[in-house]
Design a protein around this motif. Sequence first.
Motif, mmCIF file in Angstrom:
data_model
loop_
_atom_site.group_PDB
_atom_site.id
_atom_site.type_symbol
_atom_site.label_atom_id
_atom_site.label_comp_id
_atom_site.label_asym_id
_atom_site.label_seq_id
_atom_site.Cartn_x
_atom_site.Cartn_y
_atom_site.Cartn_z
ATOM 1 N N GLY A 60 46.233 40.481 39.940
ATOM 2 C CA GLY A 60 45.825 39.395 40.825
ATOM 3 C C GLY A 60 45.372 38.166 40.063
ATOM 4 O O GLY A 60 44.971 38.250 38.895
ATOM 5 N N VAL A 61 45.376 37.026 40.710
ATOM 6 C CA VAL A 61 45.044 35.757 40.067
ATOM 7 C C VAL A 61 43.581 35.694 39.639
ATOM 8 O O VAL A 61 43.208 34.927 38.734
ATOM 9 C CB VAL A 61 45.399 34.580 41.002
ATOM 10 C CG1 VAL A 61 44.455 34.558 42.221
ATOM 11 C CG2 VAL A 61 45.370 33.257 40.257
ATOM 12 N N ASP A 62 42.730 36.478 40.266
ATOM 13 C CA ASP A 62 41.300 36.485 39.936
ATOM 14 C C ASP A 62 40.849 37.790 39.286
ATOM 15 O O ASP A 62 39.655 38.111 39.287
ATOM 16 C CB ASP A 62 40.464 36.245 41.210
ATOM 17 C CG ASP A 62 40.679 34.861 41.793
ATOM 18 O OD1 ASP A 62 40.864 33.914 41.007
ATOM 19 O OD2 ASP A 62 40.681 34.734 43.041
ATOM 20 N N ASP A 63 41.775 38.515 38.720
ATOM 21 C CA ASP A 63 41.414 39.807 38.114
ATOM 22 C C ASP A 63 40.642 39.667 36.806
ATOM 23 O O ASP A 63 39.870 40.564 36.430
ATOM 24 C CB ASP A 63 42.674 40.645 37.865
ATOM 25 C CG ASP A 63 43.143 41.369 39.115
ATOM 26 O OD1 ASP A 63 42.410 41.324 40.127
ATOM 27 O OD2 ASP A 63 44.232 41.971 39.079
ATOM 28 N N PHE A 64 40.842 38.553 36.088
ATOM 29 C CA PHE A 64 40.212 38.394 34.772
ATOM 30 C C PHE A 64 39.201 37.246 34.708
ATOM 31 O O PHE A 64 38.195 37.352 33.994
ATOM 32 C CB PHE A 64 41.286 38.163 33.702
ATOM 33 C CG PHE A 64 42.169 39.342 33.445
ATOM 34 C CD1 PHE A 64 41.744 40.403 32.644
ATOM 35 C CD2 PHE A 64 43.418 39.429 34.027
ATOM 36 C CE1 PHE A 64 42.555 41.505 32.415
ATOM 37 C CE2 PHE A 64 44.242 40.525 33.813
ATOM 38 C CZ PHE A 64 43.812 41.566 32.999
#
Length: 372
Positions: free
Chosen positions: A320-324
Amino acid sequence: MLSHCSLLLLVCVVRLLSPSSALPFEQRGFWDFAMDSMDTGGFMTMMRDEEEGSAVEEILPPDIPICPFGCHCQLRVVQCSDLGLTEVPKNIPRDTKFLDLQNNRITELKEDDFKGLTNLYGLSLRNNLISKVHPRTFVPLKHMQKLYFSKNLLTTIPKNLPASLVELRIHENRIKKVAAGAFSGLGTMNCIEMGANPIHNSGFEPGAFKGLKLNYLRISEAKLTGVPKDLPDSLHELHLDHNEIQAVELEDLSRYKNLYRLGLSFNHIRNIENGSLSYLPRLRELHLDNNRLSRVPKGLPDMKYLQVVYLHSNHINQVGVDDFCPRGFGMKRAFYNGISLFANPVNYWEVQPATFRCVSDRLAIQFGNYKK
C-alpha cells in the motif's frame, strides 16, 4: 750497557710468546649482556664460578616463564590450538593475557586448570569436547572479560563465571535449559551469543537473565516458537533468526523499548499483531525476511528512526501507498536507506511511486522478479 738492554728485550719477548693464563670469553646467552650492570663483587663471583667450571650448564633465573610443550608463547599470548590436547596444559605463564585452546579434544575443565592466571583477559575453548566444568574452574580468573565456549558439549551454563565477564559466546552446544540466576553477579556482561542450542521457550526459567544489562543477545537456530518475554530490557540488539516462531503478539516486544536492531529472519511468522511494533520507538533495523507474511506489517510509518526493513522471501502480494511512510511531512526523523521486497509475489509496477517518498535513494529499494 748493551748487554743489559738485550737481556731486557729478551724477557719482554718471552712474556709475549708465553700462553695467557686468562680463560677465553664464553658467550652463555642473553644474560651475558646484564654483566656490566653487576657490582665488582658480583663480577668477581661470576669469574670464580667460570674458572671452577660451574657455569657450563645454563641456569635460568626463576622468573623466566615456561611455555607449555607444543604451544607458542609471545607477548603474553599463549596459543595452544590444534594440538590434540585432552586437558588444559600445565605451566601456563602467570602473566598470560589471552589463552587459545581451541580445536583440541579437551573433555573436562578441572578446579585448578587456570590457577594463578589472575591476569587472563580472554580465553578461547572453542571446538573441543567439553561436557563437564568444575564449579570453581573460573574462580581464579578475576579479570577475564571474554570467554569463547562455542562448539562443545555443554548442557548447562557453567557456574561461577567471573564477575568481570563482558562477552560470552556459548553457541553450538547442547544447552536445553537456562536456570534462574544462571548469570547472577554478571553486572558488566554486555554480549551473549548462545545460538544453535536445542532450547525451547520453556527452557528459560523465570529470572534466568535477572541482573543482566546486555546490549547484544543472539538465540538463533534454537527451538523457540515465540519471542521470549523475560529477556533483559536493556537490549540494543536481539537476534532470534532461524527459529520456529509463528507470530509476534501484542505484548511480545513490550519490554524491549531500547532495541536498535531486531532479527526475526528465517522463522514461520505469518502475522505481526497490529500495535506490537509500537513498543520499539528507537528501532533502526527490522529483519523479517524468509517468513510467511502476506502483507507489510502495520505500524512501520510510525517508527521515526527505522532505516532498514528486510521483507524479502515472504508471501507479500500487495504493497500500500502508506505501508512505509507517514502521511505528514517531517514526522519521520530518518529516511530509509534499505527496503527489500524481492522474492515476493508482488509486481513492482503495481506499487505507486509515492509509497517510497521517505526513502533516501531509489537504489535503496530492492524489488527484483518473483519466481515460484
